[in-house]
Design an enzyme around this catalytic site. Sequence first.
Site, PDB file in Angstrom:
ATOM      1  CG  HIS A 180     -50.337  16.081   1.484  1.00 25.89           C
ATOM      2  ND1 HIS A 180     -50.265  17.242   0.584  1.00 25.89           N
ATOM      3  CD2 HIS A 180     -49.577  15.158   0.641  1.00 25.89           C
ATOM      4  CE1 HIS A 180     -48.719  17.472   0.892  1.00 25.89           C
ATOM      5  NE2 HIS A 180     -48.119  15.939   0.389  1.00 25.89           N
ATOM      6  CD  GLN A 196      -2.782  -1.163  -0.664  1.00 24.91           C
ATOM      7  OE1 GLN A 196      -3.560   0.458  -0.470  1.00 24.91           O
ATOM      8  NE2 GLN A 196      -3.140  -1.573  -0.979  1.00 24.91           N
ATOM      9  CD  GLU A 200      -8.428   2.139   0.086  1.00 21.79           C
ATOM     10  OE1 GLU A 200      -9.067   2.343  -0.920  1.00 21.79           O
ATOM     11  OE2 GLU A 200      -7.401   2.947   0.979  1.00 21.79           O
ATOM     12  CG  HIS A 201      -7.446  -1.736   1.649  1.00 25.41           C
ATOM     13  ND1 HIS A 201      -6.324  -0.626   1.107  1.00 25.41           N
ATOM     14  CD2 HIS A 201      -7.633  -2.221   0.244  1.00 25.41           C
ATOM     15  CE1 HIS A 201      -7.022  -0.605  -0.105  1.00 25.41           C
ATOM     16  NE2 HIS A 201      -7.672  -1.673  -0.634  1.00 25.41           N
ATOM     17  CG  ASP A 211      -5.432  -4.162  -4.480  1.00 24.88           C
ATOM     18  OD1 ASP A 211      -5.923  -3.494  -3.506  1.00 24.88           O
ATOM     19  OD2 ASP A 211      -4.267  -3.194  -3.360  1.00 24.88           O
ATOM     20  CG  HIS A 245      -1.357   2.547  -3.626  1.00 18.43           C
ATOM     21  ND1 HIS A 245      -1.952   2.281  -5.193  1.00 18.43           N
ATOM     22  CD2 HIS A 245      -1.672   1.266  -3.656  1.00 18.43           C
ATOM     23  CE1 HIS A 245      -2.438   0.606  -5.665  1.00 18.43           C
ATOM     24  NE2 HIS A 245      -2.354   1.009  -4.501  1.00 18.43           N
TER      25      HIS A 245
END
Length: 428
Positions: A415, A255, A322-323, A356, A258
């Site tokens: 209504h 990670q 996230e992960h 991934d 990235h």
Amino acid sequence: MQIYNYPLFNTWPKILSRPANNYSSINSTVRMILDNVKKKGDAAVRDYTRRFDGADLEEFRVSKDEMEKAASLIEPELKEAIQKAAKNILAFHEIQKPPMRMIETAPGVKCWQKSVPIDKVGLYIPGGSAPLFSTVLMLGIPAQIAGCKEIVLCTPPNEKGEIHPAILFAAGLVEVSRIYKIGGVQAIGAMAYGTETVPRVFKIFGPGNSWVTAAKQIVSVNDCAIDMPAGPSELAVMADESADPEFIAADLLSQAEHGPDSQVVLVTTEEPLIAKVMQAIDRQLSELPRAAIATKALENSRAILVNDEEQMIELINFYAPEHLIIATRNTTNHADRITNAGSVFLGNFTPESAGDYASGTNHTLPTQGWARSFSGLNLESFCKKITFQEISRDGIQQLGPIIEAMAEGELLYAHKNAATLRINSSES
């Protein structure tokens, strides 16, 4: 990585803060680019493509010949890997198709819901330092299963005006309708507003750098829906004495590579494990082509020693990664107690990179703590729900007085009258 031993709860927000991601400094420029694309269409897109990507293009749309050439340029091994990954992703997303349910909420009152695909969707695929052809599969396959009528893909070209062949191969595999050599803010603007060449879409999906992210947020206010709030990639690993430090180091680095603003976090009850992981990171880092990027990301990263499993789980749910990799003896029990995470990977032999690429789950996930309230991308992301109801003559006699009483209570007499007229009509 910074190491924290037994931090107190009131220090967690500071320890677990993400790298600063303030878009205010670029928002004015992003708005200017978007406004130009909205006003000038293809001419603005062409100018920005020349300026930012170094490509002077007359035609943005990828041709059939370019698609065929791309397929011939890919090594058979990679081509087979993409096809097998696509099969797994297809299988996982196929089972997400919701059944249509109908219920009679009261005698003569039928209600049901139908899932309908979004007609036109736009996929943004980064193509700079890492051509993310895997993201083509992650976005294109659920769009295809959902039944979206038009799937538009934008990705930046190189200086020669070319797209990475694996991106084109993957796009062909998932039957993308149109592919354009457009990247950055101008691509988001083209899909959000439409140009002479690029059709306007109703929802934009896909990751990108801070400029792309800012553009997506701006167009989402009034012009086009987007998939989710997004930010730099992140990973947390929850580990005990049963974890393999070499595996953990590899996952953290996967990670970290990235981008320099990525963040990785190790949470453990075992102090010796932290030292072993640090040593493994140093060994593995020296062999990575993207070592400089990973090294920068590690400056934003943490190794945290906690008292017990209870605190480990509490900290992970607080962080909302996230992960999340759970490398513990009792993975199932720990997994059941995770409430805030984008995607969870269980056991020593489940690398985050499986998600991934090839296990089948989607890798488009909420970052920046948005896992507290957002799901990762799934089939429903490409659909909208429409509700239906049908009331019979007998049904309005049953339901009508309830409508009348509630409408009168809210002082909305039109209504009430809409129900009263039907009640009286059905009585005659």
